[in-house]
Write a protein that holds these residues in place. Structure first.
Motif, mmCIF file in Angstrom:
data_model
loop_
_atom_site.group_PDB
_atom_site.id
_atom_site.type_symbol
_atom_site.label_atom_id
_atom_site.label_comp_id
_atom_site.label_asym_id
_atom_site.label_seq_id
_atom_site.Cartn_x
_atom_site.Cartn_y
_atom_site.Cartn_z
ATOM 1 N N SER A 89 12.276 -103.272 28.304
ATOM 2 C CA SER A 89 12.943 -103.911 29.440
ATOM 3 C C SER A 89 12.082 -105.022 30.031
ATOM 4 C CB SER A 89 13.260 -102.865 30.518
ATOM 5 O OG SER A 89 14.165 -101.889 30.046
ATOM 6 N N GLY A 90 10.775 -104.795 30.095
ATOM 7 C CA GLY A 90 9.879 -105.805 30.650
ATOM 8 C C GLY A 90 9.770 -107.033 29.771
ATOM 9 N N ARG A 91 9.691 -106.828 28.468
ATOM 10 C CA ARG A 91 9.572 -107.964 27.547
ATOM 11 C C ARG A 91 10.778 -108.890 27.660
ATOM 12 N NH1 ARG A 91 9.454 -107.202 21.052
ATOM 13 N NH2 ARG A 91 11.639 -106.668 21.511
ATOM 14 N N GLY A 92 11.949 -108.312 27.833
ATOM 15 C CA GLY A 92 13.152 -109.126 27.932
ATOM 16 C C GLY A 92 13.220 -109.944 29.204
ATOM 17 N N ARG A 93 12.386 -109.606 30.176
ATOM 18 C CA ARG A 93 12.406 -110.316 31.463
ATOM 19 C C ARG A 93 11.080 -111.004 31.760
ATOM 20 N NH1 ARG A 93 15.508 -105.910 31.509
ATOM 21 N NH2 ARG A 93 17.536 -105.996 32.553
ATOM 22 N N GLY A 94 10.207 -111.066 30.789
ATOM 23 C CA GLY A 94 8.944 -111.768 30.966
ATOM 24 C C GLY A 94 7.959 -111.057 31.866
ATOM 25 N N LEU A 95 8.027 -109.737 31.950
ATOM 26 C CA LEU A 95 7.101 -108.972 32.777
ATOM 27 C C LEU A 95 5.898 -108.520 31.948
ATOM 28 C CD1 LEU A 95 9.604 -106.611 34.648
ATOM 29 C CD2 LEU A 95 8.869 -108.915 35.317
ATOM 30 N N ASP A 96 4.751 -108.432 32.597
ATOM 31 C CA ASP A 96 3.563 -107.858 31.964
ATOM 32 C C ASP A 96 3.605 -106.348 32.178
ATOM 33 O OD1 ASP A 96 2.480 -110.328 31.155
ATOM 34 O OD2 ASP A 96 1.608 -110.650 33.143
ATOM 35 N N VAL A 97 3.584 -105.590 31.117
ATOM 36 C CA VAL A 97 3.706 -104.141 31.198
ATOM 37 C C VAL A 97 2.462 -103.475 30.620
ATOM 38 C CG1 VAL A 97 4.991 -102.127 30.380
ATOM 39 C CG2 VAL A 97 6.220 -104.180 31.114
ATOM 40 N N THR A 98 1.922 -102.540 31.382
ATOM 41 C CA THR A 98 0.820 -101.698 30.916
ATOM 42 C C THR A 98 1.316 -100.256 30.862
ATOM 43 O OG1 THR A 98 -0.868 -103.127 31.896
ATOM 44 C CG2 THR A 98 -1.523 -100.867 31.378
ATOM 45 N N VAL A 99 1.029 -99.588 29.777
ATOM 46 C CA VAL A 99 1.406 -98.191 29.601
ATOM 47 C C VAL A 99 0.140 -97.376 29.390
ATOM 48 C CG1 VAL A 99 2.700 -96.525 28.223
ATOM 49 C CG2 VAL A 99 3.612 -98.838 28.569
ATOM 50 N N VAL A 100 0.005 -96.311 30.156
ATOM 51 C CA VAL A 100 -1.121 -95.389 29.991
ATOM 52 C C VAL A 100 -0.580 -94.114 29.361
ATOM 53 C CG1 VAL A 100 -3.050 -94.220 31.087
ATOM 54 C CG2 VAL A 100 -2.161 -96.347 32.075
ATOM 55 N N ALA A 101 -1.206 -93.687 28.284
ATOM 56 C CA ALA A 101 -0.731 -92.505 27.564
ATOM 57 C C ALA A 101 -1.917 -91.708 27.047
ATOM 58 C CB ALA A 101 0.172 -92.913 26.403
ATOM 59 N N SER A 102 -1.637 -90.485 26.695
ATOM 60 C CA SER A 102 -2.656 -89.655 26.048
ATOM 61 C C SER A 102 -2.868 -90.131 24.622
ATOM 62 C CB SER A 102 -2.207 -88.191 26.047
ATOM 63 O OG SER A 102 -3.041 -87.430 25.192
ATOM 64 N N ARG A 103 -4.124 -90.184 24.185
ATOM 65 C CA ARG A 103 -4.378 -90.573 22.810
ATOM 66 C C ARG A 103 -3.851 -89.530 21.827
ATOM 67 N NH1 ARG A 103 -8.485 -92.879 21.922
ATOM 68 N NH2 ARG A 103 -9.412 -93.108 23.990
ATOM 69 N N PHE A 104 -3.453 -88.357 22.360
ATOM 70 C CA PHE A 104 -2.892 -87.307 21.512
ATOM 71 C C PHE A 104 -1.366 -87.368 21.431
ATOM 72 C CE2 PHE A 104 -6.757 -85.672 23.650
ATOM 73 C CZ PHE A 104 -7.592 -85.666 22.538
ATOM 74 N N ALA A 105 -0.775 -88.370 22.074
ATOM 75 C CA ALA A 105 0.677 -88.557 21.989
ATOM 76 C C ALA A 105 1.052 -88.912 20.554
ATOM 77 C CB ALA A 105 1.122 -89.654 22.947
ATOM 78 N N PRO A 106 2.303 -88.655 20.158
ATOM 79 C CA PRO A 106 2.715 -88.990 18.789
ATOM 80 C C PRO A 106 2.438 -90.446 18.456
ATOM 81 C CG PRO A 106 4.367 -87.628 19.844
ATOM 82 C CD PRO A 106 3.376 -87.977 20.909
ATOM 83 N N ALA A 107 1.826 -90.662 17.294
ATOM 84 C CA ALA A 107 1.452 -92.016 16.884
ATOM 85 C C ALA A 107 2.665 -92.940 16.819
ATOM 86 C CB ALA A 107 0.741 -91.968 15.545
ATOM 87 N N THR A 108 3.809 -92.400 16.430
ATOM 88 C CA THR A 108 5.026 -93.204 16.339
ATOM 89 C C THR A 108 5.370 -93.826 17.683
ATOM 90 O OG1 THR A 108 5.901 -91.869 14.529
ATOM 91 C CG2 THR A 108 7.486 -93.134 15.819
ATOM 92 N N LYS A 109 5.269 -93.041 18.747
ATOM 93 C CA LYS A 109 5.594 -93.561 20.079
ATOM 94 C C LYS A 109 4.583 -94.620 20.502
ATOM 95 C CE LYS A 109 7.959 -89.376 21.689
ATOM 96 N NZ LYS A 109 8.051 -88.334 22.719
ATOM 97 N N LEU A 110 3.311 -94.393 20.239
ATOM 98 C CA LEU A 110 2.279 -95.352 20.628
ATOM 99 C C LEU A 110 2.435 -96.662 19.854
ATOM 100 C CD1 LEU A 110 -0.828 -92.983 20.838
ATOM 101 C CD2 LEU A 110 0.760 -93.638 22.663
#
Length: 326
Positions: A89-110
């Protein structure tokens, strides 16, 4: 009208604002499931969009409002699906987006978060640690903190699913909703209890991540020290008080299911419905498997909420599930 934080007029407005690609997802009777489950089952398929989950409904609202009048940057903590949706959603509107996640989250999602041009920061802990880091980034950089379930846009975006269910025919007796932070449960629950109070709203959570269900049962926030479930999308430890207050008003029941039932549900959705889903999306089927008598001869809707799953893990889990068909 229910005195939750949600507002019906805003939910209807949200339906007009959300990009059509996320709206009107398929809803259909899946007769192939019924001989096994013993009830009529309809599937609401929230994986049929570019981010393969319902989260885009809420992030479309957030990003749209930021683009109109707000900081041009946002940060969120995510188990994977919210981050991917906010990045899209952010990319489509030119927003800068930061996502914080666990490094143990599924690699596919990351990997998909990175592919959508978001900045991804990983922490050596679980979702709650990621949430703490996202709060710190928002405070330090002065950007919008997007908190799933606490931010009303995430709940009211998810609530548009409820409006679509109301348009369906024939009527249904119960809706099974995966319960994590609570955005989908409170959003869909608010709409149904306002306009279709006879439909039972049943929330489903893994036994290995029971914090919100225990909180609902005790009517106060109950935290856990850890989680132990393959359903990473709903593996929270610290329920948000405001969200629990809303949930108490709209949920008829909250149940816990075992890992074996989640795996069996994933296998059934593949074998009988041709659907590849992540564990959280199979929670509704798992609930039916564990209590067939409760749902016998009823018409049940289950919301298939996400399909972002690591291929290797999926093959391992589903192979186990199909080897032990219910």
């Amino acid at each position: 009208m229910l005195e939750t934080r949600l507002d019906t007029a805003r939910i209807r407005a949200a339906r007009r604002m959300i990009a059509p690609v996320f709206l009107d997802t398929p809803l259909y009777r899946c007769e192939a499931l019924e001989p096994v489950l013993g009830c009529a089952v309809s599937i609401k398929l929230e994986t049929a969009n570019p981010v393969r989950s319902f989260k885009g409904r809420g992030t479309e609202l957030v990003a749209g409002l930021l683009a109109e009048n707000g900081p041009r940057a946002a940060v969120c903590a995510s188990a994977g699906n919210l981050g991917q949706a906010l990045a899209w959603s952010g990319r489509g509107r030119g927003l800068d987006v930061t996502v914080v996640a666990s490094r143990f989250a599924p690699a596919t999602k990351l990997d998909r978060i990175r592919a959508l041009d978001a900045r991804l920061e990983l922490v050596d802990g679980d979702f709650e640690m990621a949430r703490e880091r996202a709060v710190a980034i928002a405070g330090h950089e002065g950007v919008r903190l997007v908190e799933d379930s606490l931010d009303i846009e995430t709940c009211e975006g998810a609530a548009t699913i409820g409006l679509e269910l109301l348009d369906s025919a024939p009527a249904f007796d119960a809706v099974l909703i995966a319960l994590g932070g609570g955005a989908m449960a409170t959003g869909v629950g608010h709409v149904l209890k306002t306009f279709a109070p006879g439909a039972e709203v049943i929330c489903v959570q893994p036994s290995g991540a029971p914090a919100m269900t225990r909180s609902w049962r005790r009517q106060r926030v109950v935290t856990t020290e850890s989680t132990d479930t393959i359903a990473d999308g709903v593996a929270g430890r610290r329920p948000i008080p405001e969200v629990l207050d809303d949930l108490l008003l709209v949920a008829d029941d909250a149940v816990l299911v075992e890992e074996a039932s989640i795996i069996a549900g994933m296998g059934l959705l593949l074998d009988r419905a041709g659907l590849v889903v992540e564990p959280s999306a199979a929670l509704g089927i798992a609930a039916i498997l564990e209590d067939r008598a409760r749902f016998a001869d009823r018409h049940v809707v289950t919301i298939v909420c996400g399909g972002n799953v690591d291929a290797g893990s999926y093959r391992r889990w589903v192979g186990m599930g199909l080897d032990h068909k219910p």
